[in-house]
Design a protein around this motif. Structure first.
Motif, PDB file in Angstrom:
ATOM      1  N   ILE A   9       0.888  -0.695   0.216  1.00 39.92           N
ATOM      2  CA  ILE A   9      -0.454  -0.127  -0.030  1.00 39.92           C
ATOM      3  C   ILE A   9       0.900   1.080  -0.412  1.00 39.92           C
ATOM      4  CG2 ILE A   9      -1.514   1.404   0.997  1.00 39.92           C
ATOM      5  CD1 ILE A   9      -2.715  -1.168   2.119  1.00 39.92           C
ATOM      6  N   ILE A  10       1.830   1.112   1.107  1.00 38.16           N
ATOM      7  CA  ILE A  10       2.820   2.361   0.244  1.00 38.16           C
ATOM      8  C   ILE A  10       3.160   2.673  -0.560  1.00 38.16           C
ATOM      9  CG2 ILE A  10       4.979   3.115   1.134  1.00 38.16           C
ATOM     10  CD1 ILE A  10       3.953   2.076   4.260  1.00 38.16           C
ATOM     11  N   GLY A  11       4.063   1.474  -1.661  1.00 35.55           N
ATOM     12  CA  GLY A  11       4.151   1.430  -2.774  1.00 35.55           C
ATOM     13  C   GLY A  11       3.601   1.780  -3.797  1.00 35.55           C
ATOM     14  N   MET A  12       2.455   1.836  -3.896  1.00 36.51           N
ATOM     15  CA  MET A  12       0.564   2.426  -3.937  1.00 36.51           C
ATOM     16  C   MET A  12       0.610   3.796  -3.861  1.00 36.51           C
ATOM     17  SD  MET A  12      -1.185  -1.036  -4.234  1.00 36.51           S
ATOM     18  CE  MET A  12      -2.988  -0.274  -5.108  1.00 36.51           C
ATOM     19  N   LEU A  13       0.972   4.320  -2.306  1.00 38.14           N
ATOM     20  CA  LEU A  13       0.900   5.408  -2.364  1.00 38.14           C
ATOM     21  C   LEU A  13       1.258   7.229  -2.384  1.00 38.14           C
ATOM     22  CD1 LEU A  13      -0.795   5.948   0.945  1.00 38.14           C
ATOM     23  CD2 LEU A  13      -1.709   5.651  -0.641  1.00 38.14           C
ATOM     24  N   THR A  14       2.995   6.062  -2.743  1.00 36.99           N
ATOM     25  CA  THR A  14       3.961   6.878  -3.853  1.00 36.99           C
ATOM     26  C   THR A  14       4.286   7.158  -5.264  1.00 36.99           C
ATOM     27  OG1 THR A  14       5.874   4.438  -3.484  1.00 36.99           O
ATOM     28  CG2 THR A  14       5.706   6.136  -1.921  1.00 36.99           C
ATOM     29  N   GLY A  15       3.221   5.581  -5.683  1.00 32.64           N
ATOM     30  CA  GLY A  15       2.703   5.672  -6.975  1.00 32.64           C
ATOM     31  C   GLY A  15       2.448   6.771  -7.548  1.00 32.64           C
ATOM     32  N   LEU A  16       1.759   7.557  -6.747  1.00 35.12           N
ATOM     33  CA  LEU A  16       0.430   8.991  -6.933  1.00 35.12           C
ATOM     34  C   LEU A  16       0.740   9.651  -7.889  1.00 35.12           C
ATOM     35  CD1 LEU A  16      -2.066   8.046  -4.159  1.00 35.12           C
ATOM     36  CD2 LEU A  16      -2.457   7.177  -6.230  1.00 35.12           C
ATOM     37  N   ASP A  17       2.185  10.294  -7.747  1.00 38.68           N
ATOM     38  CA  ASP A  17       3.199  11.302  -8.386  1.00 38.68           C
ATOM     39  C   ASP A  17       2.820  10.771  -9.991  1.00 38.68           C
ATOM     40  OD1 ASP A  17       4.879   9.614  -8.873  1.00 38.68           O
ATOM     41  OD2 ASP A  17       5.819  10.987  -7.636  1.00 38.68           O
ATOM     42  N   GLY A  18       2.805   9.719  -9.933  1.00 39.17           N
ATOM     43  CA  GLY A  18       2.955   9.822 -11.436  1.00 39.17           C
ATOM     44  C   GLY A  18       4.151   9.138 -11.942  1.00 39.17           C
ATOM     45  N   SER A  19       5.354   9.054 -11.460  1.00 39.15           N
ATOM     46  CA  SER A  19       6.021   8.382 -12.120  1.00 39.15           C
ATOM     47  C   SER A  19       6.697   6.553 -11.381  1.00 39.15           C
ATOM     48  CB  SER A  19       7.685   9.530 -10.862  1.00 39.15           C
ATOM     49  OG  SER A  19       8.863   8.619 -11.225  1.00 39.15           O
ATOM     50  N   GLY A  20       6.354   6.290 -10.476  1.00 37.54           N
ATOM     51  CA  GLY A  20       7.158   5.239 -10.069  1.00 37.54           C
ATOM     52  C   GLY A  20       8.305   5.239  -9.117  1.00 37.54           C
ATOM     53  N   PHE A  21       9.208   5.942  -9.970  1.00 36.13           N
ATOM     54  CA  PHE A  21      10.796   5.341  -9.513  1.00 36.13           C
ATOM     55  C   PHE A  21      10.722   5.982  -8.312  1.00 36.13           C
ATOM     56  CE2 PHE A  21      11.166   3.202 -13.130  1.00 36.13           C
ATOM     57  CZ  PHE A  21      11.646   2.429 -13.657  1.00 36.13           C
ATOM     58  N   SER A  22      10.094   7.570  -7.534  1.00 33.53           N
ATOM     59  CA  SER A  22      11.234   8.433  -6.921  1.00 33.53           C
ATOM     60  C   SER A  22      10.443   7.838  -5.798  1.00 33.53           C
ATOM     61  CB  SER A  22       9.186   9.405  -6.887  1.00 33.53           C
ATOM     62  OG  SER A  22       7.925   9.390  -7.131  1.00 33.53           O
ATOM     63  N   GLY A  23       9.390   7.352  -5.541  1.00 30.39           N
ATOM     64  CA  GLY A  23       8.524   6.836  -4.086  1.00 30.39           C
ATOM     65  C   GLY A  23       9.832   5.165  -3.664  1.00 30.39           C
ATOM     66  N   LEU A  24      10.473   4.450  -4.872  1.00 31.56           N
ATOM     67  CA  LEU A  24      11.524   3.384  -4.060  1.00 31.56           C
ATOM     68  C   LEU A  24      12.679   3.611  -2.576  1.00 31.56           C
ATOM     69  CD1 LEU A  24      12.349   1.975  -7.840  1.00 31.56           C
ATOM     70  CD2 LEU A  24      10.578   1.562  -6.081  1.00 31.56           C
ATOM     71  N   PRO A  25      13.428   5.137  -3.282  1.00 33.44           N
ATOM     72  CA  PRO A  25      14.291   4.915  -2.236  1.00 33.44           C
ATOM     73  C   PRO A  25      13.478   5.098  -0.798  1.00 33.44           C
ATOM     74  CG  PRO A  25      14.643   6.727  -3.760  1.00 33.44           C
ATOM     75  CD  PRO A  25      13.607   5.948  -4.373  1.00 33.44           C
ATOM     76  N   LEU A  26      12.740   5.503  -0.805  1.00 31.95           N
ATOM     77  CA  LEU A  26      11.492   5.642   0.716  1.00 31.95           C
ATOM     78  C   LEU A  26      10.868   4.134   0.722  1.00 31.95           C
ATOM     79  CD1 LEU A  26       9.764   6.926   3.054  1.00 31.95           C
ATOM     80  CD2 LEU A  26       7.790   7.304   1.710  1.00 31.95           C
ATOM     81  N   THR A  27      10.246   3.675   0.176  1.00 32.80           N
ATOM     82  CA  THR A  27       9.850   1.502   0.812  1.00 32.80           C
ATOM     83  C   THR A  27      11.025   1.359   0.896  1.00 32.80           C
ATOM     84  OG1 THR A  27       9.963   1.857  -2.369  1.00 32.80           O
ATOM     85  CG2 THR A  27       8.233   2.253  -1.576  1.00 32.80           C
ATOM     86  N   GLY A  28      11.917   1.854  -0.225  1.00 36.83           N
ATOM     87  CA  GLY A  28      13.210   0.611   0.377  1.00 36.83           C
ATOM     88  C   GLY A  28      13.916   0.792   1.861  1.00 36.83           C
ATOM     89  N   SER A  29      13.793   2.188   2.729  1.00 39.30           N
ATOM     90  CA  SER A  29      14.580   2.636   3.808  1.00 39.30           C
ATOM     91  C   SER A  29      13.503   2.046   4.056  1.00 39.30           C
ATOM     92  CB  SER A  29      14.392   4.007   3.338  1.00 39.30           C
ATOM     93  OG  SER A  29      13.362   4.676   3.642  1.00 39.30           O
ATOM     94  N   LEU A  30      12.321   2.334   4.558  1.00 33.68           N
ATOM     95  CA  LEU A  30      10.554   1.560   5.203  1.00 33.68           C
ATOM     96  C   LEU A  30      11.282  -0.449   5.343  1.00 33.68           C
ATOM     97  CD1 LEU A  30       7.656   3.436   4.178  1.00 33.68           C
ATOM     98  CD2 LEU A  30       9.502   3.500   6.823  1.00 33.68           C
TER      99      LEU A  30
END
Length: 321
Positions: free
Chosen positions: A226-247
């Motif tokens: 769900i967190i990964g899906m929320l970070t993808g709401l910006d339309g990029s998909g890659f911008s949230g990977l550092p956040l999901t990786g750190s979590l």
């Protein structure tokens, strides 16, 4: 499927693994398996849900599909092109157009993996493809009827621009709110002074929700999805990977769960949502433009197959990884 695993270039696994503190190869291998499961189930469900709308190919269907490009525009005069006169040119361009774009694909692949050829980066690739398409359009109009070529070229360009605005019209206001939640865009949108720290409402909201994830493998895995899906709401998909990786690294260490598995799950959620299946302001707009269908209709048709695929791949990761 290829983008979510990114198994060849491995940009996505690198971002996820670096933040989680695990091996890139481990994340890439697990992401590849999960992407195949997600994509396979999504494709199967998409076919089953839409099989009644599949019809036999025919000229009437082609005419209806082509009419979508000019829907809502002014009626144009009958085509001045003579079928007998343009038959030779039609066959030529039927071969020339795909051959030219295939050459660009080969060139980009060589430029990516070979140090000899300069790589095409940023907006240069879009400019190259768009410029080539414009040149081919001009040549096609000149070959069909050179006397009316300027008029026909302008008509085609206007039709393309109108379709782009119709496709993006409902999307732009919604996308603006999500772009404000991304610190990369918030600085320019809010007109903050240079050097000021921009707010990152979307990622801050995700970080606040981290504390509510129960210390359980099942809830942690789906929470990461769900967190990964929320970070993808910006339309990029890659911008949230550092956040999901750190979590993933933090949760994996505290709960005794493999961080690479959580990172791969978060990567699936971020890229499948933001990379062009469930977000209307992502690359899905380009697909809608090519197929001449409303982008929001594509989102609706993609939702259940993609969600089922992501849930199935997450369950697979829980039980087998």
């Amino acid at each position: 499927m290829a983008l979510s695993s990114d198994y060849v270039i491995q940009i996505a696994p690198h971002l996820s693994a670096s933040s989680a503190g695990v091996s890139i190869a481990e994340v890439a291998d697990k992401a590849l398996v999960l992407s195949l499961i997600s994509g396979g189930i999504a494709l199967l469900l998409a076919y089953l849900l839409n099989r009644r709308e599949i019809v036999q190919p025919g000229q009437i269907n082609v005419q209806e599909w082509e009419s979508l490009a000019s829907a809502g525009t002014q009626e144009t005069a009958p085509s001045p092109y003579s079928p007998g006169k343009t038959e030779m040119w039609s066959k030529l361009f039927a071969v020339l157009v795909p051959a030219v774009f295939l050459m660009f694909v080969v060139y980009m692949l060589f430029a990516k993996f070979s140090p000899v050829i300069p790589a095409i980066e940023g907006g240069n690739g879009a400019a190259l493809i768009g410029g080539t398409a414009t040149i081919l359009l001009i040549l096609a109009c000149l070959s069909a009827n050179w006397k009316r070529s300027l008029h026909q070229i302008s008509e085609h360009l206007v039709d393309g621009l109108l379709f782009a605005f119709r496709a993006m019209g409902p999307v732009l206001p919604i996308a603006g709110f999500f772009f404000i939640g991304n610190s990369d865009f918030a600085t320019r949108i809010l007109s903050l002074p240079e050097g000021a720290t921009a707010p990152s409402f979307l990622f801050e909201l995700v970080q606040m929700g981290q504390s509510f994830i129960p210390e359980n493998l099942f809830f942690s895995a789906f929470g990461m999805l769900i967190i990964g899906m929320l970070t993808g709401l910006d339309g990029s998909g890659f911008s949230g990977l550092p956040l999901t990786g750190s979590l993933s690294g933090a949760l994996g260490t505290s709960l005794g769960i493999d961080p690479a598995t959580l990172a791969a799950i978060g990567q699936m959620g971020a890229i499948w949502v933001g990379g062009g299946t469930l977000i209307a302001w992502s690359s899905l707009v380009a697909v809608a433009g090519f197929t001449r269908v409303p982008v929001l209709d594509l989102v609706r048709k993609n939702f259940w197959p993609v969600m089922a695929g992501l849930v199935a791949s997450t369950l697979f990761a829980i039980f087998f990884f």
